[in-house]
Write a protein that holds these residues in place. Structure first.
Motif, PDB file in Angstrom:
ATOM      1  N   ARG A  55       0.832  -1.206   0.000  1.00  0.00           N
ATOM      2  CA  ARG A  55       0.000   0.000   0.000  1.00  0.00           C
ATOM      3  C   ARG A  55       0.868   1.259   0.000  1.00  0.00           C
ATOM      4  N   LEU A  56       1.954   1.226   0.758  1.00  0.00           N
ATOM      5  CA  LEU A  56       2.891   2.346   0.799  1.00  0.00           C
ATOM      6  C   LEU A  56       3.479   2.589  -0.592  1.00  0.00           C
ATOM      7  N   ALA A  57       3.880   1.518  -1.263  1.00  0.00           N
ATOM      8  CA  ALA A  57       4.433   1.642  -2.617  1.00  0.00           C
ATOM      9  C   ALA A  57       3.395   2.230  -3.571  1.00  0.00           C
ATOM     10  N   ASP A  58       2.167   1.726  -3.491  1.00  0.00           N
ATOM     11  CA  ASP A  58       1.095   2.212  -4.374  1.00  0.00           C
ATOM     12  C   ASP A  58       0.763   3.678  -4.106  1.00  0.00           C
ATOM     13  N   GLU A  59       0.589   4.030  -2.847  1.00  0.00           N
ATOM     14  CA  GLU A  59       0.149   5.383  -2.506  1.00  0.00           C
ATOM     15  C   GLU A  59       1.214   6.440  -2.761  1.00  0.00           C
ATOM     16  N   LEU A  60       2.480   6.050  -2.627  1.00  0.00           N
ATOM     17  CA  LEU A  60       3.552   7.013  -2.893  1.00  0.00           C
ATOM     18  C   LEU A  60       4.056   6.936  -4.335  1.00  0.00           C
ATOM     19  N   GLY A  61       3.635   5.898  -5.051  1.00  0.00           N
ATOM     20  CA  GLY A  61       4.066   5.755  -6.438  1.00  0.00           C
ATOM     21  C   GLY A  61       5.561   5.515  -6.571  1.00  0.00           C
ATOM     22  N   ILE A  62       6.110   4.779  -5.610  1.00  0.00           N
ATOM     23  CA  ILE A  62       7.544   4.474  -5.608  1.00  0.00           C
ATOM     24  C   ILE A  62       7.726   3.009  -5.998  1.00  0.00           C
ATOM     25  N   GLY A  63       8.724   2.749  -6.819  1.00  0.00           N
ATOM     26  CA  GLY A  63       9.017   1.381  -7.239  1.00  0.00           C
ATOM     27  C   GLY A  63       9.387   0.504  -6.058  1.00  0.00           C
ATOM     28  N   ILE A  64       9.102  -0.783  -6.181  1.00  0.00           N
ATOM     29  CA  ILE A  64       9.320  -1.753  -5.100  1.00  0.00           C
ATOM     30  C   ILE A  64      10.782  -1.763  -4.643  1.00  0.00           C
ATOM     31  N   GLY A  65      11.702  -1.872  -5.583  1.00  0.00           N
ATOM     32  CA  GLY A  65      13.124  -1.931  -5.236  1.00  0.00           C
ATOM     33  C   GLY A  65      13.589  -0.657  -4.551  1.00  0.00           C
ATOM     34  N   ASN A  66      13.154   0.475  -5.062  1.00  0.00           N
ATOM     35  CA  ASN A  66      13.514   1.772  -4.480  1.00  0.00           C
ATOM     36  C   ASN A  66      12.961   1.889  -3.061  1.00  0.00           C
ATOM     37  N   LEU A  67      11.706   1.486  -2.879  1.00  0.00           N
ATOM     38  CA  LEU A  67      11.085   1.545  -1.558  1.00  0.00           C
ATOM     39  C   LEU A  67      11.790   0.601  -0.587  1.00  0.00           C
ATOM     40  N   GLN A  68      12.116  -0.605  -1.037  1.00  0.00           N
ATOM     41  CA  GLN A  68      12.817  -1.553  -0.168  1.00  0.00           C
ATOM     42  C   GLN A  68      14.133  -0.958   0.329  1.00  0.00           C
ATOM     43  N   TYR A  69      14.868  -0.314  -0.570  1.00  0.00           N
ATOM     44  CA  TYR A  69      16.144   0.299  -0.201  1.00  0.00           C
ATOM     45  C   TYR A  69      15.937   1.363   0.877  1.00  0.00           C
ATOM     46  N   HIS A  70      14.998   2.270   0.658  1.00  0.00           N
ATOM     47  CA  HIS A  70      14.772   3.355   1.622  1.00  0.00           C
ATOM     48  C   HIS A  70      14.256   2.832   2.965  1.00  0.00           C
ATOM     49  N   LEU A  71      13.385   1.840   2.933  1.00  0.00           N
ATOM     50  CA  LEU A  71      12.886   1.257   4.183  1.00  0.00           C
ATOM     51  C   LEU A  71      14.016   0.573   4.950  1.00  0.00           C
ATOM     52  N   TYR A  72      14.890  -0.103   4.223  1.00  0.00           N
ATOM     53  CA  TYR A  72      16.039  -0.751   4.856  1.00  0.00           C
ATOM     54  C   TYR A  72      16.894   0.293   5.572  1.00  0.00           C
ATOM     55  N   GLN A  73      17.137   1.416   4.898  1.00  0.00           N
ATOM     56  CA  GLN A  73      17.949   2.484   5.483  1.00  0.00           C
ATOM     57  C   GLN A  73      17.251   3.103   6.702  1.00  0.00           C
ATOM     58  N   LEU A  74      15.953   3.343   6.585  1.00  0.00           N
ATOM     59  CA  LEU A  74      15.199   3.918   7.703  1.00  0.00           C
ATOM     60  C   LEU A  74      15.183   2.973   8.902  1.00  0.00           C
ATOM     61  N   GLU A  75      15.065   1.679   8.628  1.00  0.00           N
ATOM     62  CA  GLU A  75      15.057   0.690   9.710  1.00  0.00           C
ATOM     63  C   GLU A  75      16.447   0.601  10.349  1.00  0.00           C
ATOM     64  N   LYS A  76      17.470   0.641   9.519  1.00  0.00           N
ATOM     65  CA  LYS A  76      18.860   0.598   9.999  1.00  0.00           C
ATOM     66  C   LYS A  76      19.165   1.818  10.884  1.00  0.00           C
ATOM     67  N   GLU A  77      18.590   2.972  10.540  1.00  0.00           N
ATOM     68  CA  GLU A  77      18.779   4.201  11.320  1.00  0.00           C
ATOM     69  C   GLU A  77      17.896   4.223  12.570  1.00  0.00           C
ATOM     70  N   GLY A  78      17.023   3.229  12.717  1.00  0.00           N
ATOM     71  CA  GLY A  78      16.161   3.147  13.896  1.00  0.00           C
ATOM     72  C   GLY A  78      14.972   4.093  13.855  1.00  0.00           C
ATOM     73  N   LEU A  79      14.607   4.561  12.671  1.00  0.00           N
ATOM     74  CA  LEU A  79      13.484   5.493  12.552  1.00  0.00           C
ATOM     75  C   LEU A  79      12.150   4.789  12.336  1.00  0.00           C
ATOM     76  N   ILE A  80      12.203   3.546  11.875  1.00  0.00           N
ATOM     77  CA  ILE A  80      10.995   2.745  11.670  1.00  0.00           C
ATOM     78  C   ILE A  80      11.277   1.310  12.094  1.00  0.00           C
ATOM     79  N   PHE A  81      10.208   0.526  12.223  1.00  0.00           N
ATOM     80  CA  PHE A  81      10.331  -0.923  12.395  1.00  0.00           C
ATOM     81  C   PHE A  81       9.175  -1.565  11.654  1.00  0.00           C
ATOM     82  N   SER A  82       9.320  -2.837  11.351  1.00  0.00           N
ATOM     83  CA  SER A  82       8.257  -3.518  10.616  1.00  0.00           C
ATOM     84  C   SER A  82       7.973  -4.872  11.246  1.00  0.00           C
TER      85      SER A  82
END
Length: 172
Positions: free
Chosen positions: A21-48
């Motif tokens: 849903r995040l990918a669809d609503e932001l119109g971001i490609g899956i691979g690009n979104l995965q990369y940014h989420l990985y970075q955000l999780e690594k920085e401790g700003l999000i969790f899943s």
């Protein structure tokens, strides 16, 4: 604003959003979104959390106690089941009849709600009776705070139901 900042801001406004849903609503490609989420999780700003083949994403400041509830209310059928159980304890057949769904479908959702720790079941003779393990006020608070758009949907359905019971039309 960078892609990563946009993603983080969106997650903060929509805690518990699914990856797709995040990918669809932001119109971001899956691979690009995965990369940014990985970075955000690594920085401790999000969790899943992964549940039932879906990945739910939360901001780090999200109250962990609300996680299971937010996951459940994100699913329409599970949200309906929780609201039914808020009225009274029910067995699987009663829930299936009220929602006009098969018992197999209800069984699937009851198992998911049970894994989330939101319902409990007890045997009464040959029946299994389901009840809420959480307070309805908490459900209402979570919907109000984290999914306010749901109130609009619920209000629209209530109006439709009232008109149907009255036998009228909105244009009457």
């Amino acid at each position: 604003m960078t892609h990563r900042e946009e993603i983080l801001q969106y997650i903060r406004k929509n805690p518990g959003i699914t990856f797709r849903r995040l990918a669809d609503e932001l119109g971001i490609g899956i691979g690009n979104l995965q990369y940014h989420l990985y970075q955000l999780e690594k920085e401790g700003l999000i969790f899943s959390k992964k549940l039932g083949g879906k990945r739910y994403i939360f901001p780090k400041e999200f109250r962990e106690e609300y996680e299971p509830l937010l996951i459940a209310i994100s699913n329409e059928t599970q949200r309906k089941i929780l609201l039914l159980l808020a009225e009274k304890d029910m067995n699987q057949r009663e829930i299936a009849e009220r929602l006009n769904l098969t018992q197999a479908t209800i069984n699937y959702h009851m198992n998911a709600l049970s894994k989330l720790g939101l319902i409990e079941k007890r045997k009464e003779g040959r029946n299994v009776i389901y009840s809420l393990k959480c307070d309805i006020e908490i459900i209402i608070r979570v919907i109000n705070e984290y999914r306010p758009k749901l109130w609009d949907k619920l209000a629209d359905r209530l109006i439709d139901l009232m008109l149907t019971l009255k036998g009228g039309d909105i244009n009457d």
